[in-house]
Scaffold this active site. Structure first.
Site, PDB file in Angstrom:
ATOM      1  N   SER A 291       0.537  -1.066  -0.213  1.00 15.46           N
ATOM      2  CA  SER A 291      -0.066   0.138   0.336  1.00 15.46           C
ATOM      3  C   SER A 291       1.028   0.976   0.816  1.00 15.46           C
ATOM      4  O   SER A 291       2.358   1.288  -0.030  1.00 15.46           O
ATOM      5  CB  SER A 291      -1.012  -0.093   1.573  1.00 15.46           C
ATOM      6  OG  SER A 291      -1.806   0.665   0.505  1.00 15.46           O
ATOM      7  N   ASN A 292       0.531   2.127  -0.029  1.00 17.05           N
ATOM      8  CA  ASN A 292       1.096   4.251   0.434  1.00 17.05           C
ATOM      9  C   ASN A 292       1.050   4.774   1.702  1.00 17.05           C
ATOM     10  O   ASN A 292      -0.116   4.119   2.547  1.00 17.05           O
ATOM     11  CB  ASN A 292       0.837   4.420  -0.813  1.00 17.05           C
ATOM     12  CG  ASN A 292      -0.599   4.303  -1.106  1.00 17.05           C
ATOM     13  OD1 ASN A 292      -1.296   5.214  -0.380  1.00 17.05           O
ATOM     14  ND2 ASN A 292      -0.734   3.826  -2.170  1.00 17.05           N
ATOM     15  N   TYR A 293       0.923   5.632   2.074  1.00 17.48           N
ATOM     16  CA  TYR A 293       0.866   6.047   2.968  1.00 17.48           C
ATOM     17  C   TYR A 293      -0.246   7.248   3.501  1.00 17.48           C
ATOM     18  O   TYR A 293      -0.323   7.917   3.970  1.00 17.48           O
ATOM     19  CB  TYR A 293       2.288   7.557   3.599  1.00 17.48           C
ATOM     20  CG  TYR A 293       3.145   6.537   3.726  1.00 17.48           C
ATOM     21  CD1 TYR A 293       3.545   6.525   4.570  1.00 17.48           C
ATOM     22  CD2 TYR A 293       4.545   6.940   2.879  1.00 17.48           C
ATOM     23  CE1 TYR A 293       4.586   5.212   4.721  1.00 17.48           C
ATOM     24  CE2 TYR A 293       5.693   6.091   3.293  1.00 17.48           C
ATOM     25  CZ  TYR A 293       6.148   5.665   4.665  1.00 17.48           C
ATOM     26  OH  TYR A 293       7.313   5.023   4.471  1.00 17.48           O
ATOM     27  N   SER A 294      -0.881   6.814   2.239  1.00 16.61           N
ATOM     28  CA  SER A 294      -2.027   8.252   1.621  1.00 16.61           C
ATOM     29  C   SER A 294      -3.196   7.392   3.473  1.00 16.61           C
ATOM     30  O   SER A 294      -3.063   6.374   3.406  1.00 16.61           O
ATOM     31  CB  SER A 294      -3.109   7.441   0.419  1.00 16.61           C
ATOM     32  OG  SER A 294      -4.521   7.987   1.428  1.00 16.61           O
TER      33      SER A 294
ATOM     34  N   ALA B  68      -5.023   7.701  -3.414  1.00 11.69           N
ATOM     35  CA  ALA B  68      -4.080   7.037  -4.207  1.00 11.69           C
ATOM     36  C   ALA B  68      -3.961   5.390  -4.632  1.00 11.69           C
ATOM     37  O   ALA B  68      -3.554   4.211  -3.740  1.00 11.69           O
ATOM     38  CB  ALA B  68      -2.798   7.531  -2.634  1.00 11.69           C
TER      39      ALA B  68
END
Ligand code: CTP
Length: 408
Positions: free
Chosen positions: A217-220, A283
């Site tokens: 995943s990502n930091y969103s 994101a």
């Protein structure tokens, strides 16, 4: 009003309407209107005075609205502070029929029954429709009280002349259902500039599974998407929020929880028909593991592990190909580092967007996880607007201020 056909103005479709009924013979007519509003897509909750329940039963309103009816400030079965709950919930209040006694209470600011207390606890505009005997209506004390209520901002729908329940003929009949709806629409226009609009927002970083317990995943954080959804709902829009994140719910938002980009695409495909505005704040992971292990991957399986990734769908591009997509105003987000402007403009073109909101992801004091954001909005046609550092919620409102005149 009896069973006459009414047409629901677009401005109030989807709004949450608190219907306050005080004790006049015209109270029975409101069942029909509550039913018409509910069928046309409004959420309606009714509060009625003790006197009103002598003219019409709470069960009738419960039946036509599908919602519980408040009949008492102190009813043991009701939630604590029912007037505050209804006042918070309602985007518009319609008080009809408004009797001489209720108007007098409102003029004085009293709160000794569920109707008058809800008017005081309300956050949205009030539409008030008096109905009474012609002699009562003509009395200066009634007119003086009404003038005070009107001066504080209530929209008054004057009664009509005609046959009255008392057998007299004169002014005092409750205005027609259509006039009441038109007045609600006028109140909505003054307060809710996105009323009648359908807005679809995506939020959060997608999660692409590696195995049953791990994902990429990502930091969103999803905060920007939630702020966009909340701002649109408070401005009267019907909002669908497709999200991987989970933040406290907000009234007026239909939330659809998803995990992967594929699920997000599917949920947005379902939500998009009929939308006026699509705001793609999520994101989306550009890549996902090519294979998802059926069992948890264990350390002893291998000394090294290489994950093979494959391209995810481009959600915005896919949605742009759906039938009817050309009438939707499409907004993308661009999280960029160097060459922010050039990259954002390239995406605006490539994804056939109407606007793109570009953030500088190198800044830790804004963007991911922060309650603050700062952005440059690039619009199709060349216009660009800088939004200096402010809360994500404020930024959402500034964005809508900018886009509203451009919606189709
Ligand atoms: N987006 C999307 N589907 C994807 C990736 C991104 O719909 N698979 C959307 C995002 O929600 C955002 C916009 O496209 O509104 C820009 O996202 P970004 O990741 O910057 O775009 P990419 O096309 O992935 O560009 P890059 O080549 O910079 O990765």
């Amino acid at each position: 009003m009896p069973l006459e056909p009414v047409s629901l103005p677009g401005e109030i479709r989807g709004l949450r309407i608190g219907l306050l009924v005080s004790g006049g013979i015209a109270a029975y007519k409101l069942a029909d209107l509550a039913s018409a509003m509910t069928q046309a897509g409004c959420a309606v909750r009714v509060a009625m005075s003790a006197a009103a329940s002598r003219f019409i039963g709470a069960a009738t309103f419960r039946g036509v609205t599908g919602n519980p009816v408040l009949v008492d400030l102190w009813a043991p079965s009701s939630e604590p502070e029912p007037h505050v709950q209804l006042g918070d919930w309602a985007q518009l209040l319609l008080l009809a029929p408004a009797t001489a006694n209720t108007i007098a209470k409102l003029a004085e600011g009293r709160a000794d029954d569920i109707v008058s207390a809800t008017v005081l606890a309300a956050r949205g505009p009030l539409v008030l429709a008096p109905a009474m005997n012609d002699a009562m209506w003509a009395k200066p004390q009634v007119q003086e009280n009404l003038a005070r209520v009107r001066a504080r901002g209530a929209l008054v729908v004057e009664p009509e002349a005609g046959h009255l329940a008392s057998g007299h003929t004169g002014a005092g009949r409750l205005a027609s259902g259509q006039r009441l709806l038109d007045a609600l629409a006028e109140a909505a226009r003054g307060r809710y500039d996105l009323a009648g609009r359908a807005v679809v927002v995506s939020a959060g970083g997608t999660r692409e599974p590696i195995d049953p317990v791990r994902f990429i995943s990502n930091y969103s954080s999803g905060k920007m998407g939630y702020a966009l959804a909340a701002a649109a709902a408070e401005r009267g829009a019907r909002v669908t929020l497709v999200t991987t994140a989970s933040h406290p719910a907000h009234p007026g938002i239909t939330e659809v929880g998803v995990e992967t980009a594929a699920e997000m695409l599917e949920a947005l495909r379902q939500a998009q028909p009929g939308a006026d505005l699509l705001v793609m704040a999520a994101a989306v992971a550009d890549y996902r593991p090519a294979r998802v292990a059926a069992e948890k991957i264990r350390r002893e399986q291998a000394a090294e592990l290489a994950l093979e990734l494959e391209r995810n769908v481009d959600i915005l591009a896919e949605l742009g190909r759906e039938p009817g997509a050309e009438r939707i105003f499409r907004v993308g987000f661009a999280a960029e580092g160097a060459e922010l402007e050039a990259k954002a403009l390239e995406k605006l073109e490539r994804k056939r967007l109407d606007a793109i909101v570009a953030n500088d992801v190198r800044r830790r004091d804004i963007a991911f996880g922060s309650d603050y954001n700062e952005a440059v909005v690039y619009l199709r046609g060349g216009e660009q607007v800088e939004l200096a550092r402010m809360t994500k919620r404020e930024l959402a409102d500034r964005l809508y201020d900018l886009l509203l005149p451009k919606l189709r």
